[in-house]
Design a protein around this motif. Structure first.
Motif, mmCIF file in Angstrom:
data_model
loop_
_atom_site.group_PDB
_atom_site.id
_atom_site.type_symbol
_atom_site.label_atom_id
_atom_site.label_comp_id
_atom_site.label_asym_id
_atom_site.label_seq_id
_atom_site.Cartn_x
_atom_site.Cartn_y
_atom_site.Cartn_z
ATOM 1 N N ALA A 7 1.221 -2.184 -11.207
ATOM 2 C CA ALA A 7 1.247 -2.096 -9.748
ATOM 3 C C ALA A 7 2.499 -2.810 -9.245
ATOM 4 N N ILE A 8 3.276 -2.106 -8.443
ATOM 5 C CA ILE A 8 4.559 -2.625 -7.986
ATOM 6 C C ILE A 8 4.531 -2.828 -6.477
ATOM 7 N N ASP A 9 4.974 -3.991 -6.076
ATOM 8 C CA ASP A 9 4.977 -4.421 -4.676
ATOM 9 C C ASP A 9 6.199 -3.860 -3.934
ATOM 10 N N PHE A 10 5.930 -3.040 -2.914
ATOM 11 C CA PHE A 10 7.001 -2.475 -2.104
ATOM 12 C C PHE A 10 6.950 -2.998 -0.664
ATOM 13 N N THR A 11 6.496 -4.220 -0.497
ATOM 14 C CA THR A 11 6.510 -4.811 0.840
ATOM 15 C C THR A 11 7.926 -5.267 1.186
ATOM 16 N N TYR A 12 8.179 -5.393 2.481
ATOM 17 C CA TYR A 12 9.528 -5.724 2.948
ATOM 18 C C TYR A 12 10.021 -7.092 2.509
ATOM 19 N N PHE A 57 1.133 2.413 -10.113
ATOM 20 C CA PHE A 57 0.940 2.475 -8.669
ATOM 21 C C PHE A 57 1.971 1.624 -7.948
ATOM 22 N N GLY A 58 2.206 1.996 -6.711
ATOM 23 C CA GLY A 58 2.967 1.171 -5.798
ATOM 24 C C GLY A 58 2.051 0.788 -4.656
ATOM 25 N N PHE A 59 2.424 -0.257 -3.936
ATOM 26 C CA PHE A 59 1.637 -0.660 -2.767
ATOM 27 C C PHE A 59 2.530 -1.347 -1.750
ATOM 28 N N GLY A 60 2.113 -1.247 -0.482
ATOM 29 C CA GLY A 60 2.824 -1.951 0.577
ATOM 30 C C GLY A 60 4.062 -1.265 1.107
ATOM 31 N N SER A 72 1.215 2.810 2.661
ATOM 32 C CA SER A 72 0.116 3.012 1.716
ATOM 33 C C SER A 72 -0.028 1.745 0.875
ATOM 34 N N TYR A 73 -1.265 1.388 0.619
ATOM 35 C CA TYR A 73 -1.532 0.199 -0.182
ATOM 36 C C TYR A 73 -1.977 0.554 -1.595
ATOM 37 N N CYS A 74 -1.841 1.862 -1.907
ATOM 38 C CA CYS A 74 -2.100 2.320 -3.273
ATOM 39 C C CYS A 74 -1.601 3.754 -3.394
ATOM 40 N N THR A 109 1.172 -7.302 2.780
ATOM 41 C CA THR A 109 0.616 -7.193 1.437
ATOM 42 C C THR A 109 -0.899 -7.141 1.527
ATOM 43 N N LYS A 110 -1.457 -6.059 1.015
ATOM 44 C CA LYS A 110 -2.921 -5.900 0.947
ATOM 45 C C LYS A 110 -3.255 -5.381 -0.449
ATOM 46 N N PHE A 111 -4.144 -6.080 -1.122
ATOM 47 C CA PHE A 111 -4.509 -5.691 -2.483
ATOM 48 C C PHE A 111 -5.807 -4.890 -2.570
ATOM 49 N N ALA A 112 -6.653 -4.961 -1.568
ATOM 50 C CA ALA A 112 -7.989 -4.350 -1.644
ATOM 51 C C ALA A 112 -7.955 -2.863 -2.002
ATOM 52 N N PRO A 113 -7.129 -2.012 -1.352
ATOM 53 C CA PRO A 113 -7.114 -0.592 -1.725
ATOM 54 C C PRO A 113 -6.688 -0.360 -3.178
ATOM 55 N N LEU A 114 -5.727 -1.134 -3.638
ATOM 56 C CA LEU A 114 -5.271 -1.021 -5.023
ATOM 57 C C LEU A 114 -6.371 -1.446 -5.989
ATOM 58 N N LEU A 115 -7.008 -2.569 -5.704
ATOM 59 C CA LEU A 115 -8.085 -3.050 -6.571
ATOM 60 C C LEU A 115 -9.258 -2.079 -6.598
ATOM 61 N N LYS A 116 -9.541 -1.454 -5.477
ATOM 62 C CA LYS A 116 -10.611 -0.450 -5.425
ATOM 63 C C LYS A 116 -10.267 0.730 -6.340
#
Length: 135
Positions: A7-12, A57-60, A72-74, A109-116
């Motif tokens: 999972a890769i963080d794409f937040t600003y 996956f990517g998120f943020g 998108s968070y996932c 940064t939100k992890f809940a959708p990714l963790l789900k």
């Protein structure tokens, strides 16, 4: 049996990929922090994953390469919502490098959708293995 999930963080907070101070900076001949981390970790654990496939996956961020307009968070790094696996570490790094310029950094940064999503994937995989008689 180990199934690798990346999972890769794409937040600003990572910075814009076009700037050399960004963790996602892409330039020919340059290996950024995310690429280094992925290479190091995947090379260490891939031998324990029998099929070598990596759920990536990517998120943020906003995955523009998927024609999305909202954060998108996932999201699947390869753009395939049905099969989000990369064949191996090389394909994962190729998807990453190809798609980073097509992801708008966002947040928060939100992890809940990714963790789900990961929980759904692991639960489904476990059930399929049990049905096949694998442990």
């Amino acid at each position: 049996m180990l199934n690798v999930i990346a999972a890769i963080d794409f937040t600003y907070s990572n910075g814009h990929p076009a700037t050399d101070t960004s963790h996602h900076y892409i330039k020919s001949g340059y290996v950024n922090n995310y690429q280094k981390a992925l290479l190091t970790i995947l090379k260490s654990i891939e031998k324990y994953d029998s099929d070598r496939k990596i759920a990536a996956f990517g998120f943020g961020g906003v995955p523009l390469y998927m024609e999305e307009t909202d954060v998108s968070y996932c999201f699947p790094l390869n753009g395939n919502k049905e099969d989000f696996h990369c064949k191996n570490d090389i394909e994962l790094l190729e998807c990453y490098k190809k798609n980073v310029p097509k992801i708008e950094m966002s947040g928060p940064t939100k992890f809940a959708p990714l963790l789900k999503k990961v929980n759904e994937y692991v639960t489904k995989d476990k059930k399929e293995r049990e049905e096949k008689g694998e442990n």
